[in-house]
Design a protein around this motif. Sequence first.
Motif, PDB file in Angstrom:
ATOM      1  N   ALA A 211       0.833  -1.201   0.000  1.00 40.66           N
ATOM      2  CA  ALA A 211       0.000   0.000   0.000  1.00 40.66           C
ATOM      3  C   ALA A 211       0.868   1.251   0.000  1.00 40.66           C
ATOM      4  CB  ALA A 211      -0.934  -0.018   1.205  1.00 40.66           C
ATOM      5  N   TRP A 212       1.941   1.246   0.801  1.00 36.36           N
ATOM      6  CA  TRP A 212       2.845   2.394   0.827  1.00 36.36           C
ATOM      7  C   TRP A 212       3.484   2.627  -0.544  1.00 36.36           C
ATOM      8  CZ3 TRP A 212       3.081   6.181   4.152  1.00 36.36           C
ATOM      9  CH2 TRP A 212       2.759   5.988   5.499  1.00 36.36           C
ATOM     10  N   VAL A 213       3.883   1.540  -1.205  1.00 34.88           N
ATOM     11  CA  VAL A 213       4.527   1.680  -2.517  1.00 34.88           C
ATOM     12  C   VAL A 213       3.573   2.294  -3.534  1.00 34.88           C
ATOM     13  CG1 VAL A 213       5.436   0.368  -4.481  1.00 34.88           C
ATOM     14  CG2 VAL A 213       6.248  -0.124  -2.169  1.00 34.88           C
ATOM     15  N   THR A 214       2.327   1.810  -3.567  1.00 35.29           N
ATOM     16  CA  THR A 214       1.374   2.368  -4.541  1.00 35.29           C
ATOM     17  C   THR A 214       0.946   3.776  -4.143  1.00 35.29           C
ATOM     18  OG1 THR A 214      -0.366   1.116  -3.400  1.00 35.29           O
ATOM     19  CG2 THR A 214       0.514   0.175  -5.426  1.00 35.29           C
ATOM     20  N   TYR A 215       0.913   4.083  -2.855  1.00 38.99           N
ATOM     21  CA  TYR A 215       0.656   5.452  -2.403  1.00 38.99           C
ATOM     22  C   TYR A 215       1.748   6.388  -2.901  1.00 38.99           C
ATOM     23  CZ  TYR A 215       0.795   9.362   0.963  1.00 38.99           C
ATOM     24  OH  TYR A 215       0.874  10.606   1.560  1.00 38.99           O
ATOM     25  N   GLY A 216       3.001   5.921  -2.836  1.00 36.02           N
ATOM     26  CA  GLY A 216       4.115   6.766  -3.240  1.00 36.02           C
ATOM     27  C   GLY A 216       4.305   6.885  -4.738  1.00 36.02           C
ATOM     28  N   LEU A 217       4.029   5.812  -5.472  1.00 35.12           N
ATOM     29  CA  LEU A 217       4.352   5.778  -6.899  1.00 35.12           C
ATOM     30  C   LEU A 217       3.144   5.668  -7.821  1.00 35.12           C
ATOM     31  CD1 LEU A 217       7.455   3.407  -6.930  1.00 35.12           C
ATOM     32  CD2 LEU A 217       7.430   5.903  -7.066  1.00 35.12           C
ATOM     33  N   GLY A 218       1.972   5.317  -7.284  1.00 37.34           N
ATOM     34  CA  GLY A 218       0.865   5.020  -8.175  1.00 37.34           C
ATOM     35  C   GLY A 218       1.136   3.734  -8.930  1.00 37.34           C
ATOM     36  N   SER A 219       0.524   3.585 -10.087  1.00 38.45           N
ATOM     37  CA  SER A 219       0.691   2.367 -10.883  1.00 38.45           C
ATOM     38  C   SER A 219       0.717   2.734 -12.357  1.00 38.45           C
ATOM     39  CB  SER A 219      -0.458   1.388 -10.609  1.00 38.45           C
ATOM     40  OG  SER A 219      -0.362   0.239 -11.424  1.00 38.45           O
ATOM     41  N   GLU A 220       1.426   1.936 -13.134  1.00 39.95           N
ATOM     42  CA  GLU A 220       1.473   2.150 -14.580  1.00 39.95           C
ATOM     43  C   GLU A 220       0.413   1.347 -15.313  1.00 39.95           C
ATOM     44  OE1 GLU A 220       5.473   1.334 -15.753  1.00 39.95           O
ATOM     45  OE2 GLU A 220       6.195   3.307 -15.127  1.00 39.95           O
ATOM     46  N   CYS A 221      -0.443   0.665 -14.553  1.00 38.82           N
ATOM     47  CA  CYS A 221      -1.501  -0.146 -15.153  1.00 38.82           C
ATOM     48  C   CYS A 221      -2.856   0.478 -14.850  1.00 38.82           C
ATOM     49  CB  CYS A 221      -1.451  -1.571 -14.587  1.00 38.82           C
ATOM     50  SG  CYS A 221      -2.661  -2.688 -15.317  1.00 38.82           S
ATOM     51  N   ARG A 222      -3.661   0.714 -15.865  1.00 45.68           N
ATOM     52  CA  ARG A 222      -4.964   1.347 -15.696  1.00 45.68           C
ATOM     53  C   ARG A 222      -6.070   0.352 -15.429  1.00 45.68           C
ATOM     54  NH1 ARG A 222      -6.521   5.440 -14.236  1.00 45.68           N
ATOM     55  NH2 ARG A 222      -8.281   5.629 -15.650  1.00 45.68           N
ATOM     56  N   ASN A 223      -5.865  -0.894 -15.808  1.00 44.60           N
ATOM     57  CA  ASN A 223      -6.958  -1.866 -15.797  1.00 44.60           C
ATOM     58  C   ASN A 223      -6.859  -2.917 -14.700  1.00 44.60           C
ATOM     59  OD1 ASN A 223      -8.019  -0.598 -18.106  1.00 44.60           O
ATOM     60  ND2 ASN A 223      -6.686  -1.803 -19.428  1.00 44.60           N
ATOM     61  N   LEU A 224      -5.850  -2.790 -13.841  1.00 51.68           N
ATOM     62  CA  LEU A 224      -5.666  -3.726 -12.734  1.00 51.68           C
ATOM     63  C   LEU A 224      -5.248  -2.939 -11.504  1.00 51.68           C
ATOM     64  CD1 LEU A 224      -3.693  -6.474 -14.692  1.00 51.68           C
ATOM     65  CD2 LEU A 224      -5.962  -6.790 -13.691  1.00 51.68           C
ATOM     66  N   PRO A 225      -5.462  -3.487 -10.304  1.00 51.75           N
ATOM     67  CA  PRO A 225      -5.027  -2.785  -9.094  1.00 51.75           C
ATOM     68  C   PRO A 225      -3.511  -2.584  -9.087  1.00 51.75           C
ATOM     69  CG  PRO A 225      -6.520  -4.599  -8.575  1.00 51.75           C
ATOM     70  CD  PRO A 225      -6.150  -4.756 -10.011  1.00 51.75           C
ATOM     71  N   GLY A 226      -3.058  -1.596  -8.338  1.00 47.29           N
ATOM     72  CA  GLY A 226      -1.624  -1.362  -8.229  1.00 47.29           C
ATOM     73  C   GLY A 226      -0.932  -2.337  -7.307  1.00 47.29           C
ATOM     74  N   PHE A 227      -1.686  -2.969  -6.410  1.00 46.55           N
ATOM     75  CA  PHE A 227      -1.154  -3.912  -5.410  1.00 46.55           C
ATOM     76  C   PHE A 227      -2.015  -5.159  -5.460  1.00 46.55           C
ATOM     77  CE2 PHE A 227      -0.869  -4.485  -0.461  1.00 46.55           C
ATOM     78  CZ  PHE A 227      -0.151  -5.653  -0.622  1.00 46.55           C
ATOM     79  N   VAL A 228      -1.424  -6.267  -5.908  1.00 50.53           N
ATOM     80  CA  VAL A 228      -2.146  -7.523  -6.086  1.00 50.53           C
ATOM     81  C   VAL A 228      -1.516  -8.601  -5.214  1.00 50.53           C
ATOM     82  CG1 VAL A 228      -2.750  -9.358  -7.718  1.00 50.53           C
ATOM     83  CG2 VAL A 228      -2.888  -6.966  -8.439  1.00 50.53           C
ATOM     84  N   VAL A 229      -2.351  -9.356  -4.519  1.00 46.40           N
ATOM     85  CA  VAL A 229      -1.912 -10.500  -3.706  1.00 46.40           C
ATOM     86  C   VAL A 229      -2.444 -11.767  -4.355  1.00 46.40           C
ATOM     87  CG1 VAL A 229      -1.950 -11.588  -1.442  1.00 46.40           C
ATOM     88  CG2 VAL A 229      -1.971  -9.080  -1.619  1.00 46.40           C
ATOM     89  N   LEU A 230      -1.555 -12.679  -4.712  1.00 42.87           N
ATOM     90  CA  LEU A 230      -1.936 -13.934  -5.361  1.00 42.87           C
ATOM     91  C   LEU A 230      -2.071 -15.008  -4.284  1.00 42.87           C
ATOM     92  CD1 LEU A 230       0.396 -13.763  -8.506  1.00 42.87           C
ATOM     93  CD2 LEU A 230      -2.023 -13.117  -8.304  1.00 42.87           C
ATOM     94  N   ASN A 231      -3.297 -15.445  -4.084  1.00 43.45           N
ATOM     95  CA  ASN A 231      -3.627 -16.366  -3.008  1.00 43.45           C
ATOM     96  C   ASN A 231      -3.741 -17.787  -3.535  1.00 43.45           C
ATOM     97  OD1 ASN A 231      -4.625 -17.604  -0.699  1.00 43.45           O
ATOM     98  ND2 ASN A 231      -6.719 -16.928  -1.059  1.00 43.45           N
ATOM     99  N   SER A 232      -2.991 -18.701  -2.930  1.00 43.15           N
ATOM    100  CA  SER A 232      -3.042 -20.112  -3.337  1.00 43.15           C
ATOM    101  C   SER A 232      -3.991 -20.909  -2.465  1.00 43.15           C
ATOM    102  CB  SER A 232      -1.636 -20.714  -3.271  1.00 43.15           C
ATOM    103  OG  SER A 232      -1.126 -20.626  -1.959  1.00 43.15           O
ATOM    104  N   GLY A 233      -4.740 -20.235  -1.605  1.00 42.66           N
ATOM    105  CA  GLY A 233      -5.711 -20.931  -0.783  1.00 42.66           C
ATOM    106  C   GLY A 233      -5.412 -20.910   0.699  1.00 42.66           C
TER     107      GLY A 233
END
Length: 478
Positions: free
Chosen positions: A176-198
Amino acid sequence: MHCQKFLQPPVTRRQMLVQSSNGFGAVALSALLGERAFGETLKPAVNLPADALFPRATHHAAKAKNVIFLFMDGGPSQVDTFDPKPRLDREHGQPIKMKVPPTQFDNVGNVLKSPWKFRQYGQSGIPVSDLFPHVARHVDDMAIVRSMTAEFSEHTNANYFIHSGVGIQGRPSMGAWVTYGLGSECRNLPGFVVLNSGMIPPGGLDCFNSGFLSASYQGSLFGGGEAPVADIRRAEPTDRLQQNKLALLRKLDAGVLGRIGKVDTLESAIGNYELAFRMQAAVPDLVNFADESKATLDLYGIGDKTTEVFGRECLIARRLVERGVRFVELLCQNLGHDRWDQHSGLERGHADNAKAVDLPIAGLLADLKSRGLLDETLVVWAGEFGRTPMAQGTNGRDHNPFGFTVWLAGGGIRGGTIYGATDEYGYYAVENKLQMHDLHATILHLLGIDHKRLTYRFGGRDIRLTDVYGEVIEEIVA
């Protein structure tokens, strides 16, 4: 009969709906704002664009653009992975010849040697155990940090600490801090994604929280399969009908904002459900591997039962950073025992965990490098703490926050480097001792962020990820 003069003239159904439309919108908006993802925030310390994820300038020249965080939930053993200790072989089965503090379960057994051999790899000759034969081939791109410490020996607090720099829930995660500081270069996906394996780590979803930052910076949890996000497909029978509904919603939102002015919670809610609409097209494309060659799928271990789950996560992580997503975290899968947390059955448990992630991580590093992405992608491998050099019981290891190993590779890292050291048993960090704040400061530095300047006004003072601590680990920066 005399009370009839107080009755209003009847209205048609159409008139009633028109007159009530704003009320319905307010009800829907109230429901959205009641969700956890749209909680209360305070005004940022700096003026940000209306789009919270709009890319922003760095404090200094960045060496990396994205982060892939490989979170080894449960605490891998440093003395069985990247920090060999010959003394454990010599004193196996004997009482440990040093004073040790009470451990998490206070069940201190005798010295336990590593069941795995260590071999030297690469031009740097860095030793890696037989648990990671595939990752070991990439040591010349890695900095092995052997002197990390944590302030907590219990999973939940330690998980909050590695993620947010504070051992309690409710603070923003580093993603969250990283995306707060830099934003994201992707318009169609969140800037911070967590990949959950269950398997969500102890501490739950608060490990990926945005805390007092805008909800736009919160980690978005993606599951497996063809629909990793709930309700990703539209409920309406036609695209036109959905577009009409969204147009009405935008109109109602604009009316509310026009009356009450700028409100962070409302704008975060609007931004989040507009992003959700754009994700309907982006997410299915993200998880569709039809354009990936068989050689690439094999590189990640996709198609093999042992490596399929984490292999898919690693490939999706590469596809996410290709699309400009700023911070991606990968979680370990459930293999029928307690994560990397082997209080007993160390040999089987660590072997199973390593087999599930070794080939996929090596494939990720190789694939990023072959595509020219490793130079701009920082890969971080870490657990919340390490493990004891003596046994818990007869064949397990207890928690050890006093000295353990993490490694970094890629964006701006001096490869083929060993930094810091633990004692002869591998219990305490004794050379170049580090704290978690130093790791956070280094990650931000490589992304072009001065950790002392990335702040948010909360509770009467400027808060930062590293609190009042943290120094960049200059020796591992290229």
